[in-house]
Design a protein around this motif. Structure first.
Motif, PDB file in Angstrom:
ATOM      1  N   ASP A 109      29.888  40.150  38.923  1.00  0.00           N
ATOM      2  CA  ASP A 109      30.132  39.005  38.031  1.00  0.00           C
ATOM      3  C   ASP A 109      31.064  39.391  36.884  1.00  0.00           C
ATOM      4  OD1 ASP A 109      28.561  37.362  39.542  1.00  0.00           O
ATOM      5  OD2 ASP A 109      26.802  37.481  38.242  1.00  0.00           O
ATOM      6  N   ALA A 110      30.821  40.585  36.307  1.00  0.00           N
ATOM      7  CA  ALA A 110      31.666  41.039  35.193  1.00  0.00           C
ATOM      8  C   ALA A 110      33.105  41.249  35.655  1.00  0.00           C
ATOM      9  CB  ALA A 110      31.105  42.323  34.600  1.00  0.00           C
ATOM     10  N   LEU A 111      33.272  41.836  36.837  1.00  0.00           N
ATOM     11  CA  LEU A 111      34.616  42.043  37.368  1.00  0.00           C
ATOM     12  C   LEU A 111      35.323  40.715  37.617  1.00  0.00           C
ATOM     13  CD1 LEU A 111      34.200  44.940  39.966  1.00  0.00           C
ATOM     14  CD2 LEU A 111      35.422  45.009  37.797  1.00  0.00           C
ATOM     15  N   GLU A 112      34.600  39.766  38.177  1.00  0.00           N
ATOM     16  CA  GLU A 112      35.204  38.467  38.468  1.00  0.00           C
ATOM     17  C   GLU A 112      35.585  37.733  37.181  1.00  0.00           C
ATOM     18  OE1 GLU A 112      32.204  36.699  40.909  1.00  0.00           O
ATOM     19  OE2 GLU A 112      33.123  37.423  42.776  1.00  0.00           O
ATOM     20  N   GLU A 113      34.775  37.892  36.149  1.00  0.00           N
ATOM     21  CA  GLU A 113      35.093  37.254  34.867  1.00  0.00           C
ATOM     22  C   GLU A 113      36.378  37.827  34.281  1.00  0.00           C
ATOM     23  OE1 GLU A 113      31.807  37.548  32.221  1.00  0.00           O
ATOM     24  OE2 GLU A 113      30.475  36.318  33.460  1.00  0.00           O
ATOM     25  N   ILE A 114      36.515  39.154  34.351  1.00  0.00           N
ATOM     26  CA  ILE A 114      37.726  39.790  33.843  1.00  0.00           C
ATOM     27  C   ILE A 114      38.935  39.357  34.663  1.00  0.00           C
ATOM     28  CG2 ILE A 114      38.919  42.004  33.602  1.00  0.00           C
ATOM     29  CD1 ILE A 114      36.228  43.259  32.861  1.00  0.00           C
ATOM     30  N   ALA A 115      38.787  39.368  35.988  1.00  0.00           N
ATOM     31  CA  ALA A 115      39.908  39.014  36.868  1.00  0.00           C
ATOM     32  C   ALA A 115      40.373  37.574  36.650  1.00  0.00           C
ATOM     33  CB  ALA A 115      39.507  39.218  38.328  1.00  0.00           C
ATOM     34  N   ALA A 116      39.457  36.689  36.265  1.00  0.00           N
ATOM     35  CA  ALA A 116      39.792  35.268  36.102  1.00  0.00           C
ATOM     36  C   ALA A 116      40.429  34.946  34.760  1.00  0.00           C
ATOM     37  CB  ALA A 116      38.529  34.423  36.287  1.00  0.00           C
ATOM     38  N   LEU A 117      40.445  35.895  33.834  1.00  0.00           N
ATOM     39  CA  LEU A 117      40.996  35.633  32.514  1.00  0.00           C
ATOM     40  C   LEU A 117      42.507  35.410  32.567  1.00  0.00           C
ATOM     41  CD1 LEU A 117      39.050  38.310  30.438  1.00  0.00           C
ATOM     42  CD2 LEU A 117      38.701  35.825  30.381  1.00  0.00           C
ATOM     43  N   ASP A 118      42.982  34.546  31.704  1.00  0.00           N
ATOM     44  CA  ASP A 118      44.422  34.273  31.614  1.00  0.00           C
ATOM     45  C   ASP A 118      45.058  35.296  30.680  1.00  0.00           C
ATOM     46  OD1 ASP A 118      46.898  33.122  31.818  1.00  0.00           O
ATOM     47  OD2 ASP A 118      46.483  31.498  30.403  1.00  0.00           O
ATOM     48  N   LEU A 119      45.104  36.537  31.164  1.00  0.00           N
ATOM     49  CA  LEU A 119      45.635  37.658  30.386  1.00  0.00           C
ATOM     50  C   LEU A 119      46.543  38.495  31.287  1.00  0.00           C
ATOM     51  CD1 LEU A 119      42.385  38.887  28.564  1.00  0.00           C
ATOM     52  CD2 LEU A 119      44.313  37.690  27.505  1.00  0.00           C
TER      53      LEU A 119
END
Length: 225
Positions: A78-88
């Motif tokens: 979940d943490a990895l997916e949250e980071i990957a989904a960021l607009d950064l």
């Protein structure tokens, strides 16, 4: 009419399951899978031996649950997916991932890394479950991030090489937990360490990206790459 009491956050059964998982993790980390009996786990958890079968289906299944929990505590999907989904920008996402890993490993003392180290040092038949349920899904997310940084397409061996060079320092940190720090050296500072690992990784990924681009163009790879 008297109000009914609010339900506890976790039932007795959930609490027993949690105690068994925690106790098993501690004992597997300390003694290994082969030397840890179901009886010892149940006693450590102050639970009946039969509760292992009830909650997990046996000691083998409990060990698999411990491996999966250990991997999730190091880094969750979940943490990895949250980071990957960021607009950064992708490099910023990599820094966030390294910050998370370093913080977990340096600032916490837990059985997770020791259990995983034992399993990796001498893989059991249960490793396939860990690989399928945790390792491969997370690997896909990280490879996609590295592909975004380097421009190397998914599926190419060069991309996995980049993953290995990026992940190796993190794996060493997880395995040693600072045990290799020379006597007299200050404790690891998480922010400084994460900053160094990020610079180190980005330099390597930049070199790999240039080498790969040159190879695709049929040109000579950059000097030193």
């Amino acid at each position: 009419m008297m109000a009914r009491p609010r339900r506890a956050l976790r039932s007795d059964g959930e609490e027993t399951r949690a105690r068994l998982l925690e106790s098993a993790g501690e004992l597997f980390a300390a003694n290994g899978y082969g030397e840890t009996t179901g009886k010892a786990i149940a006693a450590h958890a102050a639970a009946d031996l039969a509760s292992i079968n009830y909650h997990f289906g046996g000691r083998d299944a409990l060990y698999r649950a411990v491996l999966i929990e250990a991997h999730r505590r190091i880094v969750s999907r979940d943490a990895l997916e949250e980071i990957a989904a960021l607009d950064l920008p992708a490099p910023r996402k990599l820094r966030m991932l390294l910050d998370m890993l370093v913080s977990v490993v340096v600032r916490t003392e837990h059985w997770s890394s020791r259990v995983l180290l034992r399993e990796l040092a001498s893989p059991s038949s249960h490793f396939v479950v860990l690989r399928q349920n945790e390792v491969l899904p997370k690997l896909g997310i990280v490879l996609s991030l590295i592909s975004e940084i380097t421009g190397i397409p998914m599926g190419e061996p060069a991309l996995f090489h980049c993953f290995l060079s990026t992940a190796a320092p993190c794996a060493m940190l997880i395995m040693t937990r600072g045990a290799l720090i020379p006597e007299g050296m200050p404790p690891l500072a998480p922010e400084l360490l994460a900053d160094h690992l990020h610079r180190f990784a980005m330099a390597g990924l930049d070199a790999a990206a240039k080498h790969h681009a040159a190879a695709r163009a049929g040109a000579e790879p950059p000097a030193g790459s």
